[in-house]
Design an enzyme around this catalytic site. Structure first.
Site, PDB file in Angstrom:
ATOM      1  N   ARG A 114     -27.894  48.602  40.550  1.00 13.33           N
ATOM      2  CA  ARG A 114     -29.028  48.414  39.637  1.00 13.33           C
ATOM      3  C   ARG A 114     -30.041  47.503  40.304  1.00 13.33           C
ATOM      4  NH1 ARG A 114     -29.893  48.246  33.129  1.00 13.33           N
ATOM      5  NH2 ARG A 114     -29.335  50.468  33.653  1.00 13.33           N
ATOM      6  N   GLN A 144     -29.214  58.167  33.763  1.00 11.73           N
ATOM      7  CA  GLN A 144     -29.692  58.398  32.415  1.00 11.73           C
ATOM      8  C   GLN A 144     -30.115  60.078  32.207  1.00 11.73           C
ATOM      9  OE1 GLN A 144     -30.039  55.996  29.700  1.00 11.73           O
ATOM     10  NE2 GLN A 144     -30.486  57.864  28.712  1.00 11.73           N
ATOM     11  N   ASP A 237     -39.374  55.307  25.727  1.00 11.10           N
ATOM     12  CA  ASP A 237     -38.681  54.291  26.128  1.00 11.10           C
ATOM     13  C   ASP A 237     -39.575  53.172  26.222  1.00 11.10           C
ATOM     14  OD1 ASP A 237     -37.202  52.739  27.899  1.00 11.10           O
ATOM     15  OD2 ASP A 237     -37.668  53.506  29.675  1.00 11.10           O
TER      16      ASP A 237
HETATM   17  N1   CP Z   1     -30.283  53.112  29.293  1.00  7.88           N
HETATM   18  C1   CP Z   1     -29.640  51.956  30.031  1.00  7.88           C
HETATM   19  O1   CP Z   1     -29.745  52.431  31.062  1.00  7.88           O
HETATM   20  O2   CP Z   1     -29.096  51.167  29.551  1.00  7.88           O
HETATM   21  P1   CP Z   1     -28.658  49.601  30.003  1.00  7.88           P
HETATM   22  O3   CP Z   1     -29.992  48.929  30.504  1.00  7.88           O
HETATM   23  O4   CP Z   1     -28.196  48.938  28.837  1.00  7.88           O
HETATM   24  O5   CP Z   1     -27.728  49.990  30.798  1.00  7.88           O
HETATM   25  N1  NVA Z   2     -37.571  51.705  31.729  1.00 10.10           N
HETATM   26  C1  NVA Z   2     -36.423  50.763  31.310  1.00 10.10           C
HETATM   27  C2  NVA Z   2     -35.201  51.546  31.117  1.00 10.10           C
HETATM   28  C3  NVA Z   2     -34.209  50.793  30.816  1.00 10.10           C
HETATM   29  C4  NVA Z   2     -33.029  51.400  30.742  1.00 10.10           C
HETATM   30  C5  NVA Z   2     -36.568  49.610  32.398  1.00 10.10           C
HETATM   31  O1  NVA Z   2     -36.633  49.788  33.661  1.00 10.10           O
HETATM   32  O2  NVA Z   2     -36.319  48.567  32.139  1.00 10.10           O
END
Ligand code: CP
Ligand code: NVA
Length: 325
Positions: A114, A144, A237
């Site tokens: 991530r 997702q 979102d």
């Molecule tokens: N939806 C999602 O990716 O949630 P997290 O940021 O908690 O992993």
């Molecule tokens: N668009 C959001 C999604 C979080 C799961 C972000 O990148 O913060």
């Protein structure tokens, strides 16, 4: 390398997943089928599939769902995980992404990352000799999207011909990956966003090209009502994604008309569902009555993260023998 030889029936063996568009529509459909199969099976039934395998989770940003659902998925498949966050792992800071990838490939069987920018992730994945999975970057959130299309398929049987409306920041990772997966499976994607937050013309053209073989299309609307009218799914979102906090005030002001409220949901089909990747901000991108109401699918969606990722791990790390094809 792996003890099990790849079966020709599993074209995903040994690959990674940084973005949905790396999959063919047939591969995407197969992953969803596999996820539905694994979800229906008792959780102990596949507990030796990944025995002895290690998945590294390297996260530069916070996470609840992605981290925990991957950890539980690996446990249920008999494997193990290790987690490193923040300062312990920042892609491309202490060493090049390529050096880090070469080293980690010697220790683990697959890697979930991530991160902020997408490009270092691509460099890392190119150098890695084990599958690399994007656990969210600024450009994409493919895990997702797998859970999202699984959830929509469960509710409607198929995505073909459905209208899926995404409202709010339609330039973000979740919007792009959802739209890619949806058009590949034959849905009509409507974005409802102001000009400042709508996908570029190039992105819309790419989405329409991606949907060509299955009849999927993508269009952007500045009017939230036009975007939502007749929709089967309303999706939103957060208005400000992680790493974009400097734009929060501007986003709040510009995206307010695109909030998913009961009134907006009234323009969708009577059977429409509400979706959100979570975490959510009630009173901002969605009202409490919508997200906590009867049409909300958000917790099924969150649960499906785990089932979809189990399917992905089985597809990338095994010959998928004995699995539905
Ligand atoms: N939806 C999602 O990716 O949630 P997290 O940021 O908690 O992993
Ligand atoms: N668009 C959001 C999604 C979080 C799961 C972000 O990148 O913060």
């Amino acid at each position: 390398m792996y003890a099990v030889a790849p079966a020709p029936a599993n074209p995903l063996f040994g690959r990674g997943l940084l973005s949905i568009e790396e999959l063919t529509p047939a591969e995407l459909s197969w992953l969803v089928r596999l996820a539905r199969y694994l979800k229906a099976a008792p959780s102990h039934e596949h507990r030796s599939l990944l025995r002895g395998r290690t998945l590294a989770l390297l996260f530069e940003k916070p996470s609840l769902r992605t981290r925990v659902s991957f950890e539980v998925a690996m446990q249920q498949l008999g494997g193990q995980t290790l987690f490193a966050a923040g300062g312990e792992f920042l892609i491309g800071t202490r060493e090049t992404p390529e050096d880090a990838a070469h080293v980690l490939s010697r220790y683990v069987d697959a890697i979930v990352i991530r991160t902020h920018a997408h490009e270092p992730l691509v460099q890392f994945a190119r150098a890695s000799s084990v599958p690399v999975i994007n656990g969210l970057s600024a450009a994409a959130h493919p895990c997702q999207a797998l859970a999202d299309v699984l959830t929509i398929e469960e509710r409607f049987g198929s995505l073909a011909g459905l209208t899926i409306t995404y409202l709010g920041d339609a330039r973000n990772n979740v919007a792009y990956s959802l739209a890619q997966a949806s058009v590949m499976l034959g849905a009509r994607v409507h974005f409802g966003a102001p000009n400042s937050h709508r996908p570029s013309e190039a992105m819309l053209a790419a989405l329409n090209a991606l949907g060509e073989s299955s009849g999927g299309t993508a269009r952007a609307f500045a009017d939230p009502v036009r975007a939502a009218r007749g929709a089967d799914v309303l999706y939103t979102d957060v208005w400000t994604s992680m790493g974009e906090e400097r734009y929060r005030e501007r986003n709040d002001a510009m995206l307010r008309p695109y909030a998913v409220t009961d009134a907006l949901l009234g323009y969708a089909q009577p059977h429409a569902i509400f979706m959100h990747c979570l975490p959510a901000h009630r009173g901002e991108e969605v009202s409490a009555d919508v997200i906590d109401g009867a049409k909300s699918a958000v917790f099924d969606q969150a649960e499906n993260r785990m089932h979809a990722q189990k399917a992905l791990l089985v597809a990338l790390l095994t010959d998928a023998k004995g699995m539905p094809q």
